[in-house]
Write a protein that holds these residues in place. Sequence first.
Motif, PDB file in Angstrom:
ATOM      1  N   GLY A 128     128.047  44.320  93.041  1.00  0.00           N
ATOM      2  CA  GLY A 128     126.975  44.864  91.976  1.00  0.00           C
ATOM      3  C   GLY A 128     127.732  45.343  90.720  1.00  0.00           C
ATOM      4  N   ASN A 129     126.832  45.577  89.984  1.00  0.00           N
ATOM      5  CA  ASN A 129     127.372  45.809  88.351  1.00  0.00           C
ATOM      6  C   ASN A 129     126.316  46.933  87.895  1.00  0.00           C
ATOM      7  OD1 ASN A 129     127.913  45.775  85.705  1.00  0.00           O
ATOM      8  ND2 ASN A 129     127.686  43.789  85.385  1.00  0.00           N
ATOM      9  N   LEU A 130     126.887  48.041  87.578  1.00  0.00           N
ATOM     10  CA  LEU A 130     126.223  49.265  87.093  1.00  0.00           C
ATOM     11  C   LEU A 130     126.732  49.518  85.668  1.00  0.00           C
ATOM     12  CD1 LEU A 130     124.496  51.924  88.046  1.00  0.00           C
ATOM     13  CD2 LEU A 130     126.759  53.068  88.352  1.00  0.00           C
ATOM     14  N   ARG A 131     125.608  49.447  84.927  1.00  0.00           N
ATOM     15  CA  ARG A 131     125.883  49.399  83.326  1.00  0.00           C
ATOM     16  C   ARG A 131     125.133  50.754  82.923  1.00  0.00           C
ATOM     17  NH1 ARG A 131     127.358  45.497  79.450  1.00  0.00           N
ATOM     18  NH2 ARG A 131     127.531  44.131  81.247  1.00  0.00           N
ATOM     19  N   MET A 132     125.837  51.676  82.566  1.00  0.00           N
ATOM     20  CA  MET A 132     125.339  53.027  82.430  1.00  0.00           C
ATOM     21  C   MET A 132     125.059  53.190  80.836  1.00  0.00           C
ATOM     22  SD  MET A 132     127.920  55.255  84.935  1.00  0.00           S
ATOM     23  CE  MET A 132     129.325  54.798  83.728  1.00  0.00           C
ATOM     24  N   ILE A 153     121.294  50.504  84.188  1.00  0.00           N
ATOM     25  CA  ILE A 153     120.972  49.088  84.747  1.00  0.00           C
ATOM     26  C   ILE A 153     121.586  48.708  85.660  1.00  0.00           C
ATOM     27  CG2 ILE A 153     121.655  47.640  82.758  1.00  0.00           C
ATOM     28  CD1 ILE A 153     119.077  46.014  82.984  1.00  0.00           C
ATOM     29  N   TYR A 154     121.145  48.224  86.938  1.00  0.00           N
ATOM     30  CA  TYR A 154     121.942  47.770  88.216  1.00  0.00           C
ATOM     31  C   TYR A 154     121.801  46.406  88.453  1.00  0.00           C
ATOM     32  CZ  TYR A 154     123.995  48.248  92.735  1.00  0.00           C
ATOM     33  OH  TYR A 154     124.715  48.191  93.812  1.00  0.00           O
ATOM     34  N   HIS A 155     122.671  45.516  88.504  1.00  0.00           N
ATOM     35  CA  HIS A 155     122.507  44.396  89.116  1.00  0.00           C
ATOM     36  C   HIS A 155     123.204  44.186  90.558  1.00  0.00           C
ATOM     37  CE1 HIS A 155     121.121  42.282  85.548  1.00  0.00           C
ATOM     38  NE2 HIS A 155     122.076  43.005  84.865  1.00  0.00           N
ATOM     39  N   THR A 156     122.289  43.768  91.424  1.00  0.00           N
ATOM     40  CA  THR A 156     123.062  43.727  92.779  1.00  0.00           C
ATOM     41  C   THR A 156     123.642  42.467  93.106  1.00  0.00           C
ATOM     42  OG1 THR A 156     121.007  43.161  93.626  1.00  0.00           O
ATOM     43  CG2 THR A 156     121.243  45.472  93.537  1.00  0.00           C
ATOM     44  N   GLU A 157     123.577  41.478  92.291  1.00  0.00           N
ATOM     45  CA  GLU A 157     123.912  40.227  92.805  1.00  0.00           C
ATOM     46  C   GLU A 157     125.191  39.554  92.306  1.00  0.00           C
ATOM     47  OE1 GLU A 157     121.142  37.622  91.635  1.00  0.00           O
ATOM     48  OE2 GLU A 157     119.286  38.338  93.039  1.00  0.00           O
ATOM     49  N   HIS A 179     132.546  50.655  95.497  1.00  0.00           N
ATOM     50  CA  HIS A 179     131.554  51.141  94.123  1.00  0.00           C
ATOM     51  C   HIS A 179     131.156  49.601  93.628  1.00  0.00           C
ATOM     52  CE1 HIS A 179     132.881  55.152  94.712  1.00  0.00           C
ATOM     53  NE2 HIS A 179     132.259  55.487  93.874  1.00  0.00           N
ATOM     54  N   PRO A 180     130.263  49.659  92.868  1.00  0.00           N
ATOM     55  CA  PRO A 180     129.918  48.516  91.824  1.00  0.00           C
ATOM     56  C   PRO A 180     130.909  48.426  90.943  1.00  0.00           C
ATOM     57  CG  PRO A 180     128.383  50.151  91.597  1.00  0.00           C
ATOM     58  CD  PRO A 180     129.249  50.997  92.632  1.00  0.00           C
ATOM     59  N   VAL A 181     130.867  47.411  90.059  1.00  0.00           N
ATOM     60  CA  VAL A 181     131.795  47.500  88.866  1.00  0.00           C
ATOM     61  C   VAL A 181     130.895  48.274  87.998  1.00  0.00           C
ATOM     62  CG1 VAL A 181     132.311  46.008  86.752  1.00  0.00           C
ATOM     63  CG2 VAL A 181     132.492  44.897  88.947  1.00  0.00           C
ATOM     64  N   VAL A 182     131.804  49.453  87.384  1.00  0.00           N
ATOM     65  CA  VAL A 182     131.155  50.590  86.639  1.00  0.00           C
ATOM     66  C   VAL A 182     131.536  50.291  85.018  1.00  0.00           C
ATOM     67  CG1 VAL A 182     131.180  53.025  86.262  1.00  0.00           C
ATOM     68  CG2 VAL A 182     131.622  52.180  88.592  1.00  0.00           C
ATOM     69  N   ARG A 183     130.363  49.986  84.429  1.00  0.00           N
ATOM     70  CA  ARG A 183     130.651  49.518  82.916  1.00  0.00           C
ATOM     71  C   ARG A 183     130.198  50.991  82.305  1.00  0.00           C
ATOM     72  NH1 ARG A 183     131.915  44.680  81.746  1.00  0.00           N
ATOM     73  NH2 ARG A 183     131.694  42.960  83.436  1.00  0.00           N
ATOM     74  N   ASP A 184     131.095  51.729  81.729  1.00  0.00           N
ATOM     75  CA  ASP A 184     130.850  52.830  80.817  1.00  0.00           C
ATOM     76  C   ASP A 184     130.805  52.351  79.313  1.00  0.00           C
ATOM     77  OD1 ASP A 184     130.432  55.265  80.012  1.00  0.00           O
ATOM     78  OD2 ASP A 184     132.294  55.997  80.672  1.00  0.00           O
TER      79      ASP A 184
END
Length: 835
Positions: free
Chosen positions: A88-92, A140-144, A260-265
């Motif tokens: 996943g991809n967590l864009r904060m 916003i969180y992409h799970t795929e 952890h997902p890829v954490v985009r700060d």
Amino acid sequence: MKTQVKALVVGGGAVGTSIAYHLAKAGWDNVMLIERDELTSGSTWHAAGLLPLFNMSYATTHIHKYSVDFYKQLEEETGLNAGFAVVGNLRMAQTQERMDEYMLYASTAETCDVAYEWLTPDQIKERWPLIETSDLKGAIYHTEDGYINPADVTQAMAKGARQRGVDIVRKMQADAFHWNGSHWEVTCTKMVEKGGNLIPSDEQVVITAEHVVTASGNHAQRTAKMLGIKMPAIPVEHTFIVMDKDPELVKWREAGNPEHPVVRDADNESYAREERGGWILGIYEHGAPAQFEHGVPDSFRADLFPLDLDRIADQYMAMAERVPSCAESGLKDDFNGPICYTPDGNPLVGPAPGLRNMWLAEGFSFGITAAGGTGYYLAQMMVDGEAEIDMASLDPKRYSSNWMTTEFAARKNEECYEHVYILHHPDEEREACRPLRTVPAYERQKARGAQFGWVNGWERPNYFGPLDAPENFDHDARSFRRGGWWQYAVEEAKAIREGVGLVDASAFTKHVVKGPGATQFLDWFTCNKLPKVGRINLTYALTSHGTTRTEYTIVRNGENNYYIVSAGAWTEYDADYLRKAAEDKMEEFGYIEIQDVTTQWGVFAIAGPKSRDVLKEVIKDADPETALSNKRFPWLSARQIELGMCPVNAIRVAYTGELGWELHHPIEMQNYLFDLLEKAGEKHGMKLVGARAQNWLRQEKSYRAFGTELGRDATPLEADLPRFVDLSKDFHGKAKLEETGVRVKCCTLLIDGPDDADPWGREALYTPEGERVGRLTSGGYSVAFEKSIGMGYLKPEMAVEGTKLKVKIQDKLWDAVVTCDSPYDPKNETIRKDG
């Protein structure tokens, strides 16, 4: 080794191997790929391998989504594990404005079937307690998606290509390209290792290929020089570092918790992902330099640049605050390598300008993410003639070679790199390399408050701000809602609806088409009837699939003499298609001469109920009172007139839908004409008007725009423009147009949206029950109806007046209704007004 192939792919990175694979999968059985070194030895080997679905571009989002889905099935086909970690991809977001950006993107993502979910700071903390969330607004969180091993996925695609019959030859460098009129002759040199360097041997071979694709990555400038073209694909340094183990992260994983997902700060300009108990931290900082502006040195292979810690110090410290447990983790390794960029961040994918059967796949800043989808859609273009999505936004010819330079590309690419995590406002205007292309009246308009936008290198007024603004007034106030410019655009739109406005439209693309074969050619090339001498017509050039390739206003100056006008953003895109089509038909129709006269003619559009009154003040005619009347100058006609001392090719048409004229004039006389019109317009209250107000006004008239409503994924009939299609004649793309039918239909919507925002033309459309049924392609504000307006595509049975819908704006659904075509003045009474 083969020396005759159907298609030759030059470049063995992720992009090149994907193209070779997909060409073979699409049915081409004689494909070869050559690589000057080893597969993945370019920027692929040092890529971080992230697979972000987030993208504000409709076409690029489709490409990224295809890649993510495709990579998941590669192991089943090839037996090779591509190393895809679907974490996943967590864009904060630290600010509400960043959340606004994500909300706009999310609505676009829905139109491409990209899944997402919203998370609050507490939800983030609950799932991943190592992340500090006290300063966050949400995410916003992409799970795929997640990340992948670049070398592994490239080798998996290469194996898949070989299984489908593709020949892959390593240590083979393309050194020259020659088109002999029917195929390419590519001179290749065998490369050998000597003292750690890769050098050419004396062994050469000529490979003949019907088609060539270049996917040369960092070597794009060398490729461009061999082809005799220009392309703005130049690498920029990109740094990511590998940190030592994080003890708390190790404990987290040993306790059986998921990765952890890829954490985009984004607000700290960085991303992070797990790497063997530690973290990889990637940074998009300010000041990263372009490299290899004139080509990659022969000594540079799988090499890196020295790490500049000072340049990334702020982001490095921010990582320690975002994941406090890593604060004591040391620096284990660093990667500072070249990643190719373009000025807008989108790759160059499609036919090379001026060349036959030469295809470019260059300038990939997110090459691993885009590789799979690029191969898929480019193969469709090559094999079938068109892709299933409109690829125009990625076309290499969007940067015209007649003005684009190496210096421009390098500086704009550096700017693009540092903007990866800067807020992507839909109304943003980036400042590097500006002003570059200016019309003579640029300084006059600037002195009157013009705030300029950038289109194909040209400076074009977006709106005119106040001259008496306080010192702290921010002309460039950008927003995902109504920006600082909004109130001025409203006044400009009202001026045209109620009085008179003057628009600088000099950026229009303009061609002269003439010669004995001109009439037959244009009659075949476009789908509408050609106008009579002295008249004009709106028409379309179609693709081989019957979809819209270009929109033209055709002015017929003589029996075989035409002046054709198209969108300003697409000059070389239009010119290349026009010239190639004419070359193909010259033997059949006779000699056809084509001249690009874009920079020879300026254009002012004057429009509004009082536009005729202004022109009467300055027209030189035996009877000025009747010179512009319907009898002497009817709607949809063109005349040579004189305004003061300026000769003008006047066209009675107005993109705003009001009474008006386009005044095409010699560019060297523009300042004279500007001063003349400005003085004449004073007593009539004439206002200078920018492109944003004009865009709103054309939507009130349901005027489709190329690049939004009109493109290579829909026919003119699907754009609901049957009046501009003459099915009684033969024209290019006709059979496919009729065969396609009407799958979707363009319509105009009036929207009861929020008080502080309008749609941008990227939003999803829903039924009142919540079913997604379409998307907007344009959006804005209507001064005539005092509410938001938009245009978009729906299923034909829904694209009828009165259909109630919902539009997603800022993550909420707002009421909308399909209105009639041309809701403002549907009978065209104002535009035909006599006087």
